[in-house]
Scaffold this active site. Structure first.
Site, PDB file in Angstrom:
ATOM      1  N   LYS A 207     -32.371 -10.840  19.467  1.00  0.00           N
ATOM      2  CA  LYS A 207     -32.840 -10.105  18.281  1.00  0.00           C
ATOM      3  C   LYS A 207     -31.996 -10.479  17.068  1.00  0.00           C
ATOM      4  O   LYS A 207     -32.518 -10.671  15.959  1.00  0.00           O
ATOM      5  CB  LYS A 207     -32.741  -8.587  18.527  1.00  0.00           C
TER       6      LYS A 207
ATOM      7  N   LYS B  69     -18.497  -6.573  29.188  1.00  0.00           N
ATOM      8  CA  LYS B  69     -19.011  -7.003  27.874  1.00  0.00           C
ATOM      9  C   LYS B  69     -17.876  -7.246  26.877  1.00  0.00           C
ATOM     10  O   LYS B  69     -18.053  -7.914  25.882  1.00  0.00           O
ATOM     11  CB  LYS B  69     -19.986  -5.959  27.326  1.00  0.00           C
TER      12      LYS B  69
ATOM     13  N   LYS C 134     -24.226  -2.724  21.868  1.00  0.00           N
ATOM     14  CA  LYS C 134     -24.629  -2.806  23.271  1.00  0.00           C
ATOM     15  C   LYS C 134     -23.938  -1.681  24.016  1.00  0.00           C
ATOM     16  O   LYS C 134     -23.032  -1.049  23.481  1.00  0.00           O
ATOM     17  CB  LYS C 134     -24.257  -4.160  23.875  1.00  0.00           C
ATOM     18  N   ARG C 135     -24.353  -1.432  25.249  1.00  0.00           N
ATOM     19  CA  ARG C 135     -23.650  -0.468  26.073  1.00  0.00           C
ATOM     20  C   ARG C 135     -22.170  -0.856  26.178  1.00  0.00           C
ATOM     21  O   ARG C 135     -21.825  -2.041  26.112  1.00  0.00           O
ATOM     22  CB  ARG C 135     -24.271  -0.413  27.480  1.00  0.00           C
TER      23      ARG C 135
ATOM     24  N   THR D 120     -30.252  -9.275  25.473  1.00  0.00           N
ATOM     25  CA  THR D 120     -31.456  -9.414  24.654  1.00  0.00           C
ATOM     26  C   THR D 120     -31.134  -9.101  23.195  1.00  0.00           C
ATOM     27  O   THR D 120     -31.833  -9.589  22.300  1.00  0.00           O
ATOM     28  CB  THR D 120     -32.586  -8.488  25.146  1.00  0.00           C
TER      29      THR D 120
ATOM     30  N   HIS E 272     -31.642  -7.925  37.676  1.00  0.00           N
ATOM     31  CA  HIS E 272     -31.043  -7.908  36.329  1.00  0.00           C
ATOM     32  C   HIS E 272     -29.528  -7.983  36.326  1.00  0.00           C
ATOM     33  O   HIS E 272     -28.915  -7.742  35.289  1.00  0.00           O
ATOM     34  CB  HIS E 272     -31.437  -6.631  35.585  1.00  0.00           C
TER      35      HIS E 272
HETATM   36  O1  73E Z   1     -27.857  -8.579  30.752  1.00  0.00           O
HETATM   37  C1  73E Z   1     -28.657  -7.425  30.721  1.00  0.00           C
HETATM   38  C2  73E Z   1     -30.126  -7.841  30.621  1.00  0.00           C
HETATM   39  O2  73E Z   1     -30.385  -8.474  29.394  1.00  0.00           O
HETATM   40  C3  73E Z   1     -28.443  -6.596  31.976  1.00  0.00           C
HETATM   41  O3  73E Z   1     -27.101  -6.145  32.029  1.00  0.00           O
HETATM   42  C4  73E Z   1     -29.389  -5.384  31.981  1.00  0.00           C
HETATM   43  O4  73E Z   1     -30.735  -5.879  31.930  1.00  0.00           O
HETATM   44  C5  73E Z   1     -31.032  -6.616  30.743  1.00  0.00           C
HETATM   45  C6  73E Z   1     -32.496  -7.008  30.777  1.00  0.00           C
HETATM   46  O5  73E Z   1     -32.732  -7.992  31.740  1.00  0.00           O
HETATM   47  C7  73E Z   1     -29.187  -4.546  33.199  1.00  0.00           C
HETATM   48  N1  73E Z   1     -29.259  -3.195  33.270  1.00  0.00           N
HETATM   49  C8  73E Z   1     -29.028  -2.841  34.533  1.00  0.00           C
HETATM   50  N2  73E Z   1     -28.814  -3.922  35.241  1.00  0.00           N
HETATM   51  N3  73E Z   1     -28.912  -4.996  34.406  1.00  0.00           N
HETATM   52  C9  73E Z   1     -29.025  -1.493  35.077  1.00  0.00           C
HETATM   53  C10 73E Z   1     -28.499  -1.232  36.342  1.00  0.00           C
HETATM   54  C11 73E Z   1     -28.500   0.054  36.847  1.00  0.00           C
HETATM   55  C12 73E Z   1     -29.021   1.102  36.108  1.00  0.00           C
HETATM   56  C13 73E Z   1     -29.559   0.853  34.850  1.00  0.00           C
HETATM   57  C14 73E Z   1     -29.560  -0.433  34.341  1.00  0.00           C
END
Ligand code: 73E
Length: 815
Positions: free
Chosen positions: A664, A558, A552-553, A660, A369
């Protein structure tokens, strides 16, 4: 009763079927209130009423659940097991009322009993067992798997405390614990019979036969419970099984307790139970604590034992295991499942290493991810080997075989071997979880086209060169049920009317049928009326103003700080031009920052300070308003998204794996202002370049500028008067003296090239203002965004996984 046995459940096991009328629902409410809560309508508290409603709704899904389990058992299919450290399921009551078709009758029945449905349903809480997009994706995929009748179980941890609750004090984020299940959780089915035992620490020994034994130093019980995951428009009800840590029976020390040493008596139990105490409030920043590694192993070990228990209900031959099982790893957090399955097969089941390795590799698949190097998980070897002494041996053995393969393929390429090794040597020995995940799986996927390409070309390039066929793309998607049908009932009704039916809810490509209606002035008027009503429902700002949202976070990549620079620029323009009119905007931020992520917290504080300054300035506030509701979560997102006109997706190109929220928002008729990053690219390709406000560097340009070594944020500051003014205002303390850290960081190094993208961003925002002034054209574009975004359904995502990676087929549940 043998669990999972092929019992006859077709007639609800001979029970009276639950009725579908409001009168019958009312009877069941009274019955549950009496027998389950031990009270009556006259003396029930609101909590009693809520729990009773939840149980009465749940009962209607339980019958479908039992039939699902029976059908899946009979089919002995290939199962999907989704392993994730996070799930952001959202509130359960509204969803389960919708999926069980009881929404209307439940409300009637409650009113008949003199109860206020809104007051009762308000007690439903959101289980916040995740941080952000990754956790919400897991929930959307479970929803889609059930909707598509795919036999699946989600595994996770039942954290006592979910994602922290966010508050603001003097504009600063403060965190409060989220004890979401303090009052109990009516959606949960405990399954104490399926308890598992998890081991930690200790050492390994060889027995007489040469087999390795792990003599553990700590024993913890894993207690499962599950929540229902109903499909929409089908009888399938899957489950998500969550593990909770419990001290073993011997962990309560009665003799100490008798001696009055009360704290010491429960010491060990408390220690064990800490494993599932709290979700790590950590998104893409490194945490590195032993407890987190313990959580990961806890999840993996208990889930694998459960998966094997389920396999054995219908199968006996280990070579069938990969035919009946695919285990999807949601990022690297559950990667310990790879050495754990090896340990179970080799040490406990006595399989040969080679057979065990073949089975393991075939069973797993890994979704990555991220692209941020600092978000690729690694664990110090010394911590790993102390906690999991047998697993480190297995990891070394896997690594040895793997590196031999690398050396054979690329002789004399020592640097490649060093880069690909599962063990990092310098500056400290660490286990690289992404490398382990790629080596131990049959498929690796990124979450958007660009992301998957960058994974194969950059982040995991060496691996893609070795095993090109392993690498896939599966573009993320979202649940149209939760994020359109439930979040936006007014728009859903209009869409259903426009399309002449509601089949779009499970076949989102049908939204394309709205395209001709974009040319229908009366449809456009109704579309606008819906958006207006959603703004009124949200209750922030003037519903006639352009609602501009960034939800978003908080993370520097970002670039909330870029949005803020635009706001300050707009503020200056309004102040400098009294008497001129401007497009009124309400800018809405929502999101949390990791508690230890100071740079992100400074941005939050500055946003709140700028919002207050603007609010207090009567020359500006008619045209610009900044709002920042605290504690963003799935529930709040469902109120904001339907009210949005403009969606801010402004990460530096090459940094956001997918996003995501962007999907939405587009599906709810917002236009996007965004960079060529993550899934933005695919959104723009579909909705059309005319209906998307593009700006900024693309990935190659960003990489070149960053890596060229000559990037100078100060040069942009010096060359651009508006940018200089915005940063100077912060540096001069114009916003209650807040935010100098933010400006210093941008002028000093500006890791995410914010200043380089400032000018094209502000220009794109001017285009937004101009476009907004043509109401009819804006509405047309809004409708086209919805009509052309059907691709972003999680149903499509799951179909992609099913055909490309899982090779599973549905099991239809019949009456
Ligand atoms: O871009 C997003 C993505 O849409 C991405 O940053 C997020 O996953 C979403 C779903 O695919 C994400 N979260 C984490 N890494 N990528 C993450 C890493 C460590 C701890 C918790 C979450």
């Amino acid at each position: 009763l043998r669990k999972g046995a092929d019992m006859d459940v077709r007639n609800g096991m001979g029970l009276r079927p639950l009725g579908t009328s409001a009168a019958e629902f009312e009877q069941d409410l009274l019955s549950n209130l009496y027998y389950r809560r031990g009270t009556t309508v006259e003396s029930a508290s609101t909590q009693d009423a809520y729990e009773t409603l939840a149980l009465t709704v749940r009962d209607r899904l339980a019958e479908r659940r039992v039939r699902t389990a029976a059908a899946q058992y009979a089919a002995n299919p290939r199962w999907v097991y989704y392993l994730s450290a996070e799930y952001l399921l959202g509130k359960q009551l509204e969803q389960n009322m919708l999926y069980s078709g009881t929404d209307r009758i439940a409300r009637i029945a409650l009113r008949q009993l003199g109860l206020d449905p809104d007051e009762v349903t308000a007690l439903d809480l959101e289980p916040g067992l995740g941080n952000g997009g990754l956790g919400r994706l897991a929930a959307c995929l479970l929803d889609a798997m059930a909707t598509l009748d795919i036999p699946a179980v989600g595994y996770g941890i039942r954290y006592d405390f979910g994602i922290f609750k966010q508050d603001f004090q003097d504009g600063r984020q403060i965190e409060r614990p989220d004890d979401w299940a303090f009052q109990g959780n009516p959606w949960e089915f405990p399954a104490p019979d399926d308890q598992q035992t998890v081991f930690f620490y200790g050492h390994t020994e060889k027995d007489a036969a040469g087999r390795t034994l792990w003599i553990p130093g700590e024993v913890v019980f894993a207690e499962p419970s599950h929540m229902l995951v109903p499909g929409h428009g089908t009888d399938t009800v899957n489950i998500v099984r969550l593990w909770r840590a419990r001290g073993s029976h011997s962990s309560f020390d009665l003799s100490r307790f008798s001696a009055g040493q009360y704290a010491e008596a429960v010491d060990e139990a408390v220690h064990a139970e800490n494993i599932s105490k709290v979700l790590y409030p950590d998104d893409s920043t490194e945490s590195g604590r032993e407890l987190r590694l313990k959580q990961q192993y806890f999840l993996v070990s208990s889930s694998l034992r459960d998966i094997i228990r389920r396999f054995r209900l219908r199968n006996s031959d280990w070579t069938d295991f990969p035919k009946k099982t695919v285990i999807q790893l949601n990022d690297t957090h559950p990667t310990l499942a790879i050495p754990e399955l090896m340990r179970l097969l080799v040490d406990e089941e006595g399989l040969s290493w080679d057979l065990a390795w073949a089975i393991t590799k075939q069973t797993f698949a890994y979704t990555c991810h991220t692209l941020l190097p600092e978000a690729l998980e690694t664990w110090p070897v010394h911590m790993f080997e102390r906690l999991l002494p047998r697993h480190i041996e297995i990891v070394y053995a896997i690594n040895e075989i793997f590196l031999t393969e690398v050396r054979n393929r690329f002789p004399a390429d020592l640097d490649r071997v060093r880069r690909m090794s599962i063990i990092q040597e310098e500056p400290e020995r660490r286990v690289r979880m992404a490398n382990l995940a790629v080596v131990g799986t049959q498929a690796v996927n990124g979450v958007a086209e660009l992301h998957s390409r960058l994974l194969a070309d950059i982040t995991l390039r060496d691996f893609a060169e070795l095993w090109p066929e392993k690498f896939h793309n599966v573009t993320n998607g979202i649940s149209p049920r939760r994020f359109v049908k439930m979040a936006n009932p007014a728009l859903s009704d209009l869409i259903t009317e426009g399309l002449g039916g509601d089949a779009w809810i499970t076949d989102l490509d049908r939204l394309a049928g709205l395209e001709p209606l974009a040319e229908d002035a009366s449809f456009r008027l109704r579309w606008r009326e819906v958006k207006q009503a959603n703004k009124v429902r949200l209750g922030l700002g003037d519903p006639a103003s352009l609602t501009d949202v960034m939800i978003k976070r908080f993370h520097e990549y970002k670039r909330q700080q870029l949005k803020l620079l635009h706001i300050i620029t707009q503020y200056h323009r309004i102040k400098q031009n009294p008497g001129q009119t401007f497009v009124p905007r309400t800018v809405l931020f929502a999101g949390k920052a990791a508690p230890a992520y100071h740079a992100a917290k400074h941005i939050i504080r500055l946003i709140n300070a700028v919002a207050a300054t603007i609010d207090a300035d009567p020359a500006v506030s008619p045209y610009l308003k900044v709002v920042f509701p605290a504690n963003y979560n799935v529930t709040l997102s469902s109120l904001i998204i339907p009210a949005a006109d403009l969606s801010e997706q402004i990460s530096l190109a090459g940094k956001e794996a997918s996003g995501t929220g962007n999907m939405k928002l587009a599906l709810n008729g917002a236009l996007t202002v965004g960079t060529l990053d993550g899934a933005n690219i695919e959104i723009r390709d579909r909705v059309g370049a005319d209906n998307f406000f593009l700006f900024g560097l693309d990935t190659p340009a960003a990489l070149e500028l960053r890596n060229g070594g000559t990037y100078s944020p100060r040069a942009y500051y010096e060359q651009d008067g508006e940018l200089r003014r915005a940063l100077d205002a912060i540096l001069d303390g114009k916003f209650a003296g807040v935010g100098r850290e933010v400006a210093d960081s941008l002028l000093g190094w500006d890791e995410y090239l914010t200043l380089a993208d400032y000018r094209t961003y502000v220009d794109a925002q001017d285009d937004v203002d101009a476009a907004w002034q043509d109401t009819e054209s804006w509405t047309r574009r809004s409708i086209l965004n919805t009509a052309r975004s059907g691709f972003f359904s999680a149903d499509r995502t799951v179909r992609d996984y099913a055909s490309e990676i899982w090779h599973v087929t549905p099991v239809k549940v019949t009456r």
